[in-house]
Write a protein that holds these residues in place. Structure first.
Motif, short mmCIF file in Angstrom:
data_model
loop_
_atom_site.label_atom_id
_atom_site.label_comp_id
_atom_site.label_asym_id
_atom_site.label_seq_id
_atom_site.Cartn_x
_atom_site.Cartn_y
_atom_site.Cartn_z
N VAL A 199 10.10 3.48 -0.30
CA VAL A 199 9.20 2.64 -0.56
C VAL A 199 8.97 2.75 -2.11
N ASP A 200 8.33 1.96 -2.88
CA ASP A 200 7.98 2.11 -4.39
C ASP A 200 6.98 3.38 -4.88
N ALA A 201 5.99 3.28 -3.61
CA ALA A 201 4.96 4.32 -3.60
C ALA A 201 4.49 4.80 -2.30
N ILE A 202 4.09 6.14 -2.29
CA ILE A 202 3.58 6.60 -1.13
C ILE A 202 2.38 7.16 -1.39
N VAL A 203 1.19 6.93 -0.46
CA VAL A 203 -0.08 7.60 -0.62
C VAL A 203 -0.27 8.65 -0.13
N ASN A 204 -0.97 9.61 -0.82
CA ASN A 204 -1.17 10.83 -0.18
C ASN A 204 -2.72 11.09 0.15
N ALA A 205 -3.10 11.50 1.12
CA ALA A 205 -4.27 11.65 1.67
C ALA A 205 -4.83 13.18 1.27
N ALA A 206 -4.86 13.16 -0.17
CA ALA A 206 -5.25 14.38 -0.74
C ALA A 206 -6.62 14.99 -0.66
N VAL B 263 -5.20 7.88 -8.03
CA VAL B 263 -4.43 8.04 -9.38
C VAL B 263 -3.15 8.23 -8.83
N ALA B 264 -2.05 7.89 -9.51
CA ALA B 264 -0.65 7.96 -9.42
C ALA B 264 -0.03 9.27 -10.36
N THR B 265 0.96 9.81 -9.62
CA THR B 265 1.74 10.68 -10.31
C THR B 265 3.36 10.37 -9.99
N THR B 266 4.39 11.02 -10.53
CA THR B 266 5.61 10.92 -10.07
C THR B 266 5.58 11.32 -8.52
N TYR C 98 -8.06 2.69 0.48
CA TYR C 98 -6.89 1.67 0.51
C TYR C 98 -7.00 0.88 -0.73
N THR C 99 -8.29 0.09 -0.92
CA THR C 99 -8.17 -0.76 -2.17
C THR C 99 -7.92 -0.44 -3.49
N ARG C 100 -8.62 1.14 -3.66
CA ARG C 100 -8.20 1.60 -5.04
C ARG C 100 -6.44 1.91 -5.22
N SER C 101 -6.14 2.37 -4.02
CA SER C 101 -4.69 2.80 -4.12
C SER C 101 -3.85 1.53 -4.39
N VAL C 102 -4.17 0.31 -3.52
CA VAL C 102 -3.48 -0.81 -3.86
C VAL C 102 -3.65 -1.29 -5.10
N ALA C 103 -4.86 -1.16 -5.74
CA ALA C 103 -5.10 -1.43 -7.32
C ALA C 103 -4.09 -0.47 -8.33
N VAL C 104 -4.26 0.64 -7.83
CA VAL C 104 -3.23 1.57 -8.73
C VAL C 104 -1.84 1.21 -8.23
N ALA C 105 -1.46 0.82 -7.36
CA ALA C 105 0.02 0.46 -6.99
C ALA C 105 0.25 -0.88 -7.92
N ALA D 268 -7.47 -6.78 0.71
CA ALA D 268 -7.23 -6.60 -0.95
C ALA D 268 -6.61 -7.80 -1.54
N GLU D 269 -6.83 -7.78 -2.91
CA GLU D 269 -6.19 -8.72 -3.67
C GLU D 269 -5.31 -7.95 -4.42
N THR D 270 -3.93 -8.62 -4.21
CA THR D 270 -3.11 -7.53 -5.02
C THR D 270 -1.45 -8.29 -4.89
N THR D 271 -0.98 -7.77 -5.83
CA THR D 271 0.70 -8.38 -5.92
C THR D 271 1.71 -7.54 -4.98
N VAL D 272 1.13 -6.42 -4.44
CA VAL D 272 1.85 -5.73 -3.48
C VAL D 272 2.08 -6.62 -2.45
N GLU D 273 3.62 -6.65 -1.89
CA GLU D 273 4.25 -7.36 -1.10
C GLU D 273 4.16 -6.83 0.30
N GLU D 274 4.26 -5.44 0.47
CA GLU D 274 4.27 -4.86 1.77
C GLU D 274 3.56 -3.56 1.81
#
Length: 169
Positions: free
Chosen positions: A15-22, A66-69, A100-107, A143-149
């Motif tokens: 996928v483009d981004a993986i969310v980490n339960a940090a 927050v996003a990283t590589t 979830y919603t903040r992660s989608v916003a960062v995506a 969530a309001e987003t441009t994320v497709e999946e």
């Protein structure tokens, strides 16, 4: 946004981004956090250390992202979010949904259109399984987003079966 339930290993998701339960330190840990840091290699930890030195000297607050590589993972980014520790006496559902919603916003900010999520706070943080699933689906569906999946990646057949029941309800 299309929501898909997947049984498997989040570190293997293409996928483009993986969310980490940090954890709030952003410096790795156990469970999903440890697996993502191990799979992605030292590049993730290096960027997390930079974030701690600059934007988050006290750590990432619960409900933020927050996003990283993604380092060596099959994704472009890792989006780190800190879930709340479950407490039966205090309703922290808003904080969990915010993960979830903040992660989608960062995506959206980084341009990701496909995102894989773990079931945040349901492991070591003690959130009851079915409610964790319900909170995740409520947040993603709203969530309001441009994320497709958005993939909710569930570890183990029992967790996957519970998610299918909640998803269908």
């Amino acid at each position: 946004m299309r929501i898909q339930l997947v049984e498997g290993d989040i570190t293997a998701q293409e996928v483009d981004a993986i969310v980490n339960a940090a954890n709030s330190s952003l410096l790795g840990g156990g469970g999903v956090d440890g697996a993502i840091h191990r799979g992605g290699g030292p590049a993730i930890l290096a960027e997390c250390r930079e974030l701690r030195a600059s934007r988050y000297p006290a750590g990432l607050p619960a409900g933020e992202a927050v996003a990283t590589t993604a380092g060596a993972l099959p994704a472009r980014w890792v989006i780190h979010t800190v879930g709340p520790v479950y407490d039966a006496r205090t309703d922290l559902s808003d904080t969990l949904r915010s993960c979830y919603t903040r992660s989608v916003a960062v995506a959206d900010e980084v341009g990701a259109t496909t995102v894989a999520f773990p079931l945040i706070s349901s492991g070591a943080f003690g959130w009851p399984l079915e409610d964790a699933i319900r909170q995740a689906l409520t947040a993603l569906r709203g969530a309001e987003t441009t994320v497709e999946e958005a993939r909710l990646v569930l570890f183990g057949s029992e967790t996957f079966a519970a998610a299918e029941r909640v998803f269908a309800a």
